[in-house]
Write an enzyme that holds these catalytic residues in place. Structure first.
Site, PDB file in Angstrom:
ATOM      1  N   HIS A   1       0.948  -1.415   0.045  1.00 41.43           N
ATOM      2  CA  HIS A   1       0.200  -0.020   0.085  1.00 41.43           C
ATOM      3  C   HIS A   1       0.787   1.252  -0.195  1.00 41.43           C
ATOM      4  O   HIS A   1       0.558   2.176  -0.812  1.00 41.43           O
ATOM      5  CB  HIS A   1      -0.840  -0.009   1.325  1.00 41.43           C
ATOM      6  CG  HIS A   1      -2.021  -0.997   1.411  1.00 41.43           C
ATOM      7  ND1 HIS A   1      -1.910  -1.839   2.476  1.00 41.43           N
ATOM      8  CD2 HIS A   1      -2.784  -1.547   0.402  1.00 41.43           C
ATOM      9  CE1 HIS A   1      -3.092  -2.583   2.172  1.00 41.43           C
ATOM     10  NE2 HIS A   1      -3.467  -2.511   0.952  1.00 41.43           N
TER      11      HIS A   1
ATOM     12  N   LYS B   1     -17.733  -5.587   6.655  1.00 51.56           N
ATOM     13  CA  LYS B   1     -16.669  -6.521   6.991  1.00 51.56           C
ATOM     14  C   LYS B   1     -16.436  -6.340   8.660  1.00 51.56           C
ATOM     15  O   LYS B   1     -16.704  -5.155   9.187  1.00 51.56           O
ATOM     16  CB  LYS B   1     -15.209  -5.944   6.408  1.00 51.56           C
ATOM     17  CG  LYS B   1     -15.180  -6.179   4.972  1.00 51.56           C
ATOM     18  CD  LYS B   1     -13.789  -5.956   4.133  1.00 51.56           C
ATOM     19  CE  LYS B   1     -13.946  -6.317   2.702  1.00 51.56           C
ATOM     20  NZ  LYS B   1     -12.687  -5.796   2.087  1.00 51.56           N
TER      21      LYS B   1
ATOM     22  N   ARG C   1      -1.529  -6.310  -8.259  1.00 51.10           N
ATOM     23  CA  ARG C   1      -0.348  -7.336  -7.741  1.00 51.10           C
ATOM     24  C   ARG C   1      -0.214  -8.472  -8.891  1.00 51.10           C
ATOM     25  O   ARG C   1       0.959  -8.946  -9.415  1.00 51.10           O
ATOM     26  CB  ARG C   1      -0.595  -8.002  -6.348  1.00 51.10           C
ATOM     27  CG  ARG C   1      -0.611  -7.029  -5.228  1.00 51.10           C
ATOM     28  CD  ARG C   1      -1.049  -7.553  -4.310  1.00 51.10           C
ATOM     29  NE  ARG C   1      -2.509  -7.771  -4.333  1.00 51.10           N
ATOM     30  CZ  ARG C   1      -3.443  -7.961  -3.236  1.00 51.10           C
ATOM     31  NH1 ARG C   1      -3.083  -8.243  -2.068  1.00 51.10           N
ATOM     32  NH2 ARG C   1      -4.806  -8.182  -3.710  1.00 51.10           N
TER      33      ARG C   1
ATOM     34  N   SER D   1      -3.440  -7.641   3.096  1.00 51.65           N
ATOM     35  CA  SER D   1      -3.621  -7.454   4.332  1.00 51.65           C
ATOM     36  C   SER D   1      -4.185  -8.701   4.999  1.00 51.65           C
ATOM     37  O   SER D   1      -3.842  -8.952   6.022  1.00 51.65           O
ATOM     38  CB  SER D   1      -4.690  -6.622   4.416  1.00 51.65           C
ATOM     39  OG  SER D   1      -4.196  -5.201   4.061  1.00 51.65           O
TER      40      SER D   1
HETATM   41  O1  PNS Z   1      -8.722  -2.779   0.011  1.00 52.13           O
HETATM   42  P1  PNS Z   1      -9.865  -3.093  -0.781  1.00 52.13           P
HETATM   43  O2  PNS Z   1     -10.734  -3.951  -0.103  1.00 52.13           O
HETATM   44  O3  PNS Z   1      -9.547  -3.374  -2.310  1.00 52.13           O
HETATM   45  O4  PNS Z   1     -10.563  -1.752  -0.899  1.00 52.13           O
HETATM   46  C1  PNS Z   1     -12.105  -1.835  -1.465  1.00 52.13           C
HETATM   47  C2  PNS Z   1     -12.574  -0.250  -1.506  1.00 52.13           C
HETATM   48  C3  PNS Z   1     -12.447   0.209  -0.168  1.00 52.13           C
HETATM   49  C4  PNS Z   1     -11.801   0.633  -2.341  1.00 52.13           C
HETATM   50  C5  PNS Z   1     -13.934  -0.426  -2.066  1.00 52.13           C
HETATM   51  O5  PNS Z   1     -14.723  -1.531  -1.318  1.00 52.13           O
HETATM   52  C6  PNS Z   1     -14.807   0.670  -1.949  1.00 52.13           C
HETATM   53  O6  PNS Z   1     -14.563   1.816  -2.810  1.00 52.13           O
HETATM   54  N1  PNS Z   1     -15.711   1.067  -0.930  1.00 52.13           N
HETATM   55  C7  PNS Z   1     -16.418   2.193  -0.617  1.00 52.13           C
HETATM   56  C8  PNS Z   1     -17.854   2.268  -0.929  1.00 52.13           C
HETATM   57  C9  PNS Z   1     -17.898   2.042  -2.618  1.00 52.13           C
HETATM   58  O7  PNS Z   1     -17.747   2.978  -2.976  1.00 52.13           O
HETATM   59  N2  PNS Z   1     -18.404   0.948  -2.994  1.00 52.13           N
HETATM   60  C10 PNS Z   1     -18.554   0.747  -4.486  1.00 52.13           C
HETATM   61  C11 PNS Z   1     -17.319   0.425  -4.974  1.00 52.13           C
HETATM   62  S1  PNS Z   1     -17.445   0.028  -6.701  1.00 52.13           S
END
Ligand code: PNS
Length: 156
Positions: free
Chosen positions: A17, A41, A90, A128
């Site tokens: 990150h 989560k 990744r 993570s």
């Molecule tokens: O670290 P991650 O799990 O890849 O992150 C995912 C994240 C936080 C980027 C995604 O879940 C997100 O944007 N969440 C905020 C809510 C939202 O906008 N959801 C729709 C995403 S298409």
């Protein structure tokens, strides 16, 4: 001013990150690191812990700020005037989910584009969830996460 958002769960932040955020900070005037408060989560670390850790490990980057965000990422992008979302890739296994999110976000807010950064190969196997699993069993993750994160994991 070109503003980018680096969003994620960051539970916990890893060296991967930090690498992606550092590289984004070289290409944008301002980078907003957005820590998702995702009620679906059950995180290991609270949003405040994740924000504090990221602020500490990114303190050398003047144009980076960190905040927790509960809501749609595109709404944050609108609010902060961000035209770009930066994510790390990744491996091929990341592509499907990342593509879905990028296309969903573009559909919700046409002014936002997602740029992908290929991760440094040193961190391509680091996630993570794996870090959490290894640390929970007492394994050494010191080379995979920033020192501040390792210290917090050791305390738990
Ligand atoms: O670290 P991650 O799990 O890849 O992150 C995912 C994240 C936080 C980027 C995604 O879940 C997100 O944007 N969440 C905020 C809510 C939202 O906008 N959801 C729709 C995403 S298409």
């Amino acid at each position: 001013m070109a503003v980018a958002i680096c969003p994620g769960s960051f539970d916990p932040p890893t060296n991967g990150h930090v690498d992606v955020i550092q590289r984004a900070s070289r290409h944008f005037d301002r980078v907003v690191v957005s820590v998702a408060v995702n009620p679906a989560k059950t995180p290991l670390l609270t949003p405040d812990q994740r924000v504090d850790l990221l602020r500490e490990v990114l303190s050398h980057l003047d144009n980076v700020e960190v905040e927790a965000y509960d809501g749609l990422l595109v709404d944050l992008a609108r609010k902060r005037g961000a035209g770009v979302i930066v994510k790390g890739l990744r491996a091929l296994s990341d592509v499907e989910r990342e593509l879905q999110m990028a296309q969903m976000n573009a559909g919700l807010y046409e002014a936002v584009d997602t740029f992908f950064v290929t991760t440094d190969p040193r961190w391509s196997f680091v996630s993570s969830s794996l870090v959490k699993e290894v640390a929970a069993y007492g394994g050494d993750v010191s080379g995979l996460v920033p020192d501040a994160v390792n210290r917090l994991l050791l305390k738990r």
